[in-house]
Design a protein around this motif. Structure first.
Motif, PDB file in Angstrom:
ATOM      1  N   ARG A  19       0.833  -1.334   0.081  1.00  0.00           N
ATOM      2  CA  ARG A  19      -0.250   0.028  -0.068  1.00  0.00           C
ATOM      3  C   ARG A  19       0.892   1.281  -0.040  1.00  0.00           C
ATOM      4  N   VAL A  20       1.986   1.276   0.746  1.00  0.00           N
ATOM      5  CA  VAL A  20       3.209   2.201   0.599  1.00  0.00           C
ATOM      6  C   VAL A  20       3.309   2.457  -0.706  1.00  0.00           C
ATOM      7  N   ALA A  21       3.615   1.425  -1.504  1.00  0.00           N
ATOM      8  CA  ALA A  21       4.036   1.444  -2.942  1.00  0.00           C
ATOM      9  C   ALA A  21       3.022   2.046  -3.840  1.00  0.00           C
ATOM     10  N   GLU A  22       1.751   1.600  -3.576  1.00  0.00           N
ATOM     11  CA  GLU A  22       0.588   2.229  -4.491  1.00  0.00           C
ATOM     12  C   GLU A  22       0.277   3.610  -4.238  1.00  0.00           C
ATOM     13  N   LEU A  23       0.203   4.222  -2.859  1.00  0.00           N
ATOM     14  CA  LEU A  23       0.218   5.506  -2.684  1.00  0.00           C
ATOM     15  C   LEU A  23       1.250   6.599  -3.256  1.00  0.00           C
ATOM     16  N   LEU A  24       2.476   6.130  -3.231  1.00  0.00           N
ATOM     17  CA  LEU A  24       3.776   6.858  -3.806  1.00  0.00           C
ATOM     18  C   LEU A  24       3.772   6.734  -5.172  1.00  0.00           C
ATOM     19  N   ILE A  25       3.236   5.533  -5.829  1.00  0.00           N
ATOM     20  CA  ILE A  25       3.242   5.577  -7.265  1.00  0.00           C
ATOM     21  C   ILE A  25       2.023   6.021  -7.880  1.00  0.00           C
ATOM     22  N   LEU A  26       0.975   5.418  -7.648  1.00  0.00           N
ATOM     23  CA  LEU A  26      -0.408   5.643  -8.360  1.00  0.00           C
ATOM     24  C   LEU A  26      -1.611   6.479  -7.960  1.00  0.00           C
ATOM     25  N   ASN A  27      -1.331   6.911  -6.809  1.00  0.00           N
ATOM     26  CA  ASN A  27      -2.381   7.834  -6.217  1.00  0.00           C
ATOM     27  C   ASN A  27      -2.276   9.043  -6.963  1.00  0.00           C
ATOM     28  N   SER A  28      -3.508   9.577  -7.475  1.00  0.00           N
ATOM     29  CA  SER A  28      -3.609  10.777  -8.182  1.00  0.00           C
ATOM     30  C   SER A  28      -3.633  12.125  -7.445  1.00  0.00           C
ATOM     31  N   ASP A  29      -3.788  11.935  -6.246  1.00  0.00           N
ATOM     32  CA  ASP A  29      -4.301  12.951  -5.427  1.00  0.00           C
ATOM     33  C   ASP A  29      -3.056  13.384  -4.466  1.00  0.00           C
ATOM     34  N   MET A  30      -2.050  12.430  -4.317  1.00  0.00           N
ATOM     35  CA  MET A  30      -0.773  12.501  -3.462  1.00  0.00           C
ATOM     36  C   MET A  30       0.087  13.386  -3.936  1.00  0.00           C
ATOM     37  N   PRO A  31       0.242  14.566  -3.518  1.00  0.00           N
ATOM     38  CA  PRO A  31       1.310  15.576  -4.170  1.00  0.00           C
ATOM     39  C   PRO A  31       2.619  15.110  -4.390  1.00  0.00           C
ATOM     40  N   ARG A  32       3.165  14.199  -3.740  1.00  0.00           N
ATOM     41  CA  ARG A  32       4.213  13.697  -4.079  1.00  0.00           C
ATOM     42  C   ARG A  32       4.661  12.054  -4.961  1.00  0.00           C
ATOM     43  N   SER A  33       3.422  11.508  -5.293  1.00  0.00           N
ATOM     44  CA  SER A  33       3.271  10.560  -5.945  1.00  0.00           C
ATOM     45  C   SER A  33       3.799  10.554  -7.536  1.00  0.00           C
TER      46      SER A  33
END
Length: 316
Positions: A225-239
């Protein structure tokens, strides 16, 4: 816009973002070094920072051993290391000075005062005040620079080249941090569960993602889930997806007759992030995927340089 002006703006933003991301990486490594572990394991984490920035030979020329103090001195305040925070802040200020007339007064004063304050800080003073406090200072100065840019600069070509530099550098650094930490922090047994939790929490905090993770998943921290957040999340400013979305948008806004291929490459990479699934990325090996991503980010940056930043006479 003159290519030389665009070049200074592009690299000004990259250097200030690089300083912030290096501060984030050093901070999380410092926090993890305080967790009970062997000296060898701690030194491997510090060595990872040197390898991550491809500075093995430069580091070896100055230091015979890899440990926290040496790596911090080398990456924080060494003026001969062009990748140190000290050098990044200096280079950001130099590029800002070269295009002083393009920046707003608030932007210039922020860049200039950041460098003036940074050059007065010796490594001993930084250590005595606390490495964590210094890293927070760097992050806050970068945020202030970004805030004055967003709040005072006309959103014309100058703004778009600044955003391109910021987002490309951020994407590259997020990929590097995730790559260097992901496999190191994979769980190795139930006895390490508590330690893993604090280390994953420190990693998320290094990209301002701890609270975001809690809002998105509302569950225990897992590597996938950490990988998913940092790679694929469209709303995470540092993804990676967020950064590439901005890169594509700004490339389209400054497009010229030479930039079609660079825009295509950026769009293709963004499409993989927009429609990708984390299970597919992990199945093929996250390290391999991130390595390919960083190579493609480099090619996009190189394409921007050739399409916009290098005068046509020089390119020919």
């Amino acid at each position: 816009m003159l290519s030389r002006t665009a070049d200074h703006l592009f690299w000004m933003s990259r250097y200030i973002e690089r300083a912030e991301n290096l501060a984030r990486l050093l901070d999380v490594t410092w926090q993890m070094s305080l967790v009970p572990q062997s000296e060898e394991a701690a030194n491997q984490s510090w060595a990872g920072i040197i390898a991550l920035n491809s500075l093995e030979e430069t580091y070896a020329a100055k230091y015979s051993t890899v440990n926290g103090e040496n790596v911090l001195r080398f990456m924080v305040s060494d003026p001969d290391n062009f990748s140190s925070i000290h050098s990044c802040l200096r280079l950001a200020r130099e590029n800002a000075h070269a295009v002083r007339g393009t920046l707003t007064t608030e932007m210039w004063e922020t860049m200039n005062s950041t460098w003036l304050e940074a050059r007065e800080k010796s490594f001993e003073q930084i250590v005595n005040a606390g490495i964590g406090d210094y890293c927070e200072w760097v992050k806050m100065r970068s945020s202030l620079s970004r805030g004055t840019t967003l709040g005072t600069l006309l959103q014309d070509e100058a703004f778009h080249f600044i955003r391109l530099g910021t987002l490309l550098e951020r994407a590259d650094n997020t990929a590097r941090i995730l790559d260097v930490k992901y496999h190191v922090l994979r769980p190795h047994g139930e006895e390490e569960e508590a330690t893993d939790f604090y280390q994953w929490g420190a990693l998320l905090r290094s990209v301002s993602g701890f609270e975001v993770y809690r809002k998105v998943y509302r569950d225990v921290i897992t590597p996938e889930r950490v990988a998913e957040l940092l790679i694929l999340n469209s709303d995470m400013p540092r993804s990676l997806r967020f950064c590439l979305s901005g890169v594509v948008k700004n490339l389209e806004l400054v497009a010229n007759s030479h930039s079609g291929e660079t825009t295509r490459q950026a769009g293709q990479l963004y499409s993989q992030l927009r429609y990708g699934r984390i299970d597919d990325l992990l199945e093929g090996g996250l390290h391999e995927w991130l390595t390919d991503f960083m190579d493609r980010i480099y090619l996009i940056g190189d394409g921007i340089s050739k399409d916009f930043l290098v005068p046509m006479a020089e390119a020919a």
